[in-house]
Design a protein around this motif. Structure first.
Motif, short mmCIF file in Angstrom:
data_model
loop_
_atom_site.label_atom_id
_atom_site.label_comp_id
_atom_site.label_asym_id
_atom_site.label_seq_id
_atom_site.Cartn_x
_atom_site.Cartn_y
_atom_site.Cartn_z
N GLY A 110 113.58 -50.60 -22.52
CA GLY A 110 114.18 -49.40 -21.96
C GLY A 110 113.20 -48.26 -21.80
N PHE A 111 112.10 -48.28 -22.55
CA PHE A 111 111.12 -47.19 -22.45
C PHE A 111 110.48 -47.16 -21.07
CE2 PHE A 111 111.11 -47.87 -27.09
CZ PHE A 111 111.47 -46.59 -27.47
N ALA A 112 110.11 -48.32 -20.54
CA ALA A 112 109.48 -48.37 -19.22
C ALA A 112 110.48 -47.92 -18.15
CB ALA A 112 108.98 -49.77 -18.92
N ASP A 113 111.72 -48.34 -18.28
CA ASP A 113 112.73 -47.92 -17.32
C ASP A 113 112.98 -46.42 -17.39
OD1 ASP A 113 113.03 -50.50 -16.41
OD2 ASP A 113 114.68 -50.95 -17.79
N ALA A 114 112.98 -45.87 -18.58
CA ALA A 114 113.14 -44.42 -18.74
C ALA A 114 111.96 -43.67 -18.12
CB ALA A 114 113.28 -44.05 -20.21
N GLY A 115 110.75 -44.20 -18.27
CA GLY A 115 109.58 -43.59 -17.65
C GLY A 115 109.67 -43.61 -16.13
N TYR A 116 110.11 -44.74 -15.56
CA TYR A 116 110.29 -44.81 -14.12
C TYR A 116 111.35 -43.82 -13.64
CZ TYR A 116 107.68 -49.21 -14.35
OH TYR A 116 106.73 -50.15 -14.56
N PHE A 117 112.43 -43.72 -14.39
CA PHE A 117 113.51 -42.80 -14.02
C PHE A 117 113.04 -41.35 -14.04
CE2 PHE A 117 117.07 -40.06 -15.24
CZ PHE A 117 117.89 -40.24 -14.14
N LEU A 118 112.35 -40.95 -15.10
CA LEU A 118 111.88 -39.57 -15.19
C LEU A 118 110.84 -39.25 -14.13
CD1 LEU A 118 111.68 -39.14 -19.06
CD2 LEU A 118 113.37 -38.18 -17.49
N THR A 119 109.99 -40.22 -13.80
CA THR A 119 109.03 -40.01 -12.72
C THR A 119 109.74 -39.85 -11.39
OG1 THR A 119 107.30 -41.24 -13.86
CG2 THR A 119 107.08 -41.05 -11.49
N ALA A 120 110.76 -40.66 -11.16
CA ALA A 120 111.52 -40.54 -9.91
C ALA A 120 112.23 -39.19 -9.83
CB ALA A 120 112.54 -41.67 -9.80
N VAL A 121 112.74 -38.70 -10.96
CA VAL A 121 113.40 -37.39 -10.97
C VAL A 121 112.39 -36.30 -10.59
CG1 VAL A 121 114.39 -35.65 -12.52
CG2 VAL A 121 115.24 -37.98 -12.57
N LEU A 122 111.19 -36.37 -11.13
CA LEU A 122 110.18 -35.35 -10.81
C LEU A 122 109.72 -35.43 -9.36
CD1 LEU A 122 108.11 -35.39 -14.11
CD2 LEU A 122 109.51 -33.53 -13.24
N VAL A 123 109.59 -36.64 -8.83
CA VAL A 123 109.17 -36.78 -7.44
C VAL A 123 110.25 -36.26 -6.49
CG1 VAL A 123 108.63 -38.47 -5.64
CG2 VAL A 123 107.56 -38.66 -7.87
N VAL A 124 111.50 -36.61 -6.75
CA VAL A 124 112.59 -36.12 -5.90
C VAL A 124 112.72 -34.60 -6.03
CG1 VAL A 124 115.09 -36.19 -5.58
CG2 VAL A 124 113.82 -38.30 -5.86
N THR A 125 112.51 -34.07 -7.22
CA THR A 125 112.53 -32.62 -7.40
C THR A 125 111.42 -31.96 -6.58
OG1 THR A 125 113.45 -32.84 -9.60
CG2 THR A 125 112.35 -30.76 -9.10
N GLY A 126 110.24 -32.56 -6.60
CA GLY A 126 109.13 -32.01 -5.83
C GLY A 126 109.38 -32.04 -4.33
N LEU A 127 110.08 -33.06 -3.86
CA LEU A 127 110.40 -33.12 -2.44
C LEU A 127 111.57 -32.22 -2.06
CD1 LEU A 127 110.05 -36.93 -1.72
CD2 LEU A 127 108.58 -35.10 -0.91
N ALA A 128 112.56 -32.13 -2.93
CA ALA A 128 113.77 -31.40 -2.59
C ALA A 128 113.66 -29.90 -2.84
CB ALA A 128 114.95 -31.95 -3.38
N MET A 129 112.80 -29.49 -3.75
CA MET A 129 112.72 -28.06 -4.09
C MET A 129 112.36 -27.19 -2.89
SD MET A 129 110.56 -26.11 -7.05
CE MET A 129 110.77 -27.50 -8.13
N PRO A 130 111.35 -27.52 -2.08
CA PRO A 130 111.08 -26.67 -0.91
C PRO A 130 112.22 -26.67 0.11
CG PRO A 130 109.23 -28.11 -1.33
CD PRO A 130 110.32 -28.54 -2.23
N VAL A 131 112.92 -27.79 0.23
CA VAL A 131 114.04 -27.86 1.16
C VAL A 131 115.17 -26.95 0.69
CG1 VAL A 131 115.75 -29.39 2.19
CG2 VAL A 131 113.41 -30.19 1.87
#
Length: 127
Positions: free
Chosen positions: A66-87
């Protein structure tokens, strides 16, 4: 095997990405888009931290914990935040459409460079 040309190309792409993010702030006298650089700077950290304990120690299985899956999830949250924040900022009228376009393009260049670096220089676990 990646060489010096790959490192130079990745450094150029990373510099162009950060330049676009900084220009989206400086040209329009609004420094809110700089938060995109912060989120893309923090994006690879969950994968790096969770990769150490992400795979099971059993030699007969090659499953993730579950640690690797949690890392992937948190990375995806940060990437989507980086894309969505300027929008979201552009939709709220805090920044202009041109600043949003520059910020999103710069963010994609920065994270694309991080992904390409991990692809070219990542350690293979093959024996």
């Amino acid at each position: 095997m990646a060489g010096v040309k790959t490192i130079i190309a990745l450094a150029f792409c990373l510099a162009c990405g950060f330049l676009l993010i900084i220009l989206s702030c400086a040209l329009y006298q609004n420094w809110w888009p700089v938060l995109v650089a912060v989120t893309y700077g923090l994006a690879p950290l969950p994968n790096m931290l969770c990769a150490r304990c992400g795979y099971s120690e059993d030699i007969f299985t090659d499953t993730q914990t579950g640690f690797a899956d949690a890392g992937y999830f948190l990375t995806a949250v940060l990437v989507v935040t980086g894309l969505a924040m300027p929008v979201v900022l552009a939709h709220a009228g805090v920044i202009g459409a041109a600043a949003m376009a520059q910020s999103v393009t710069g963010g994609l260049l920065v994270y694309g460079t991080i992904v390409a670096y991990n692809h070219f220089f990542g350690q293979d676990d093959e024996y």
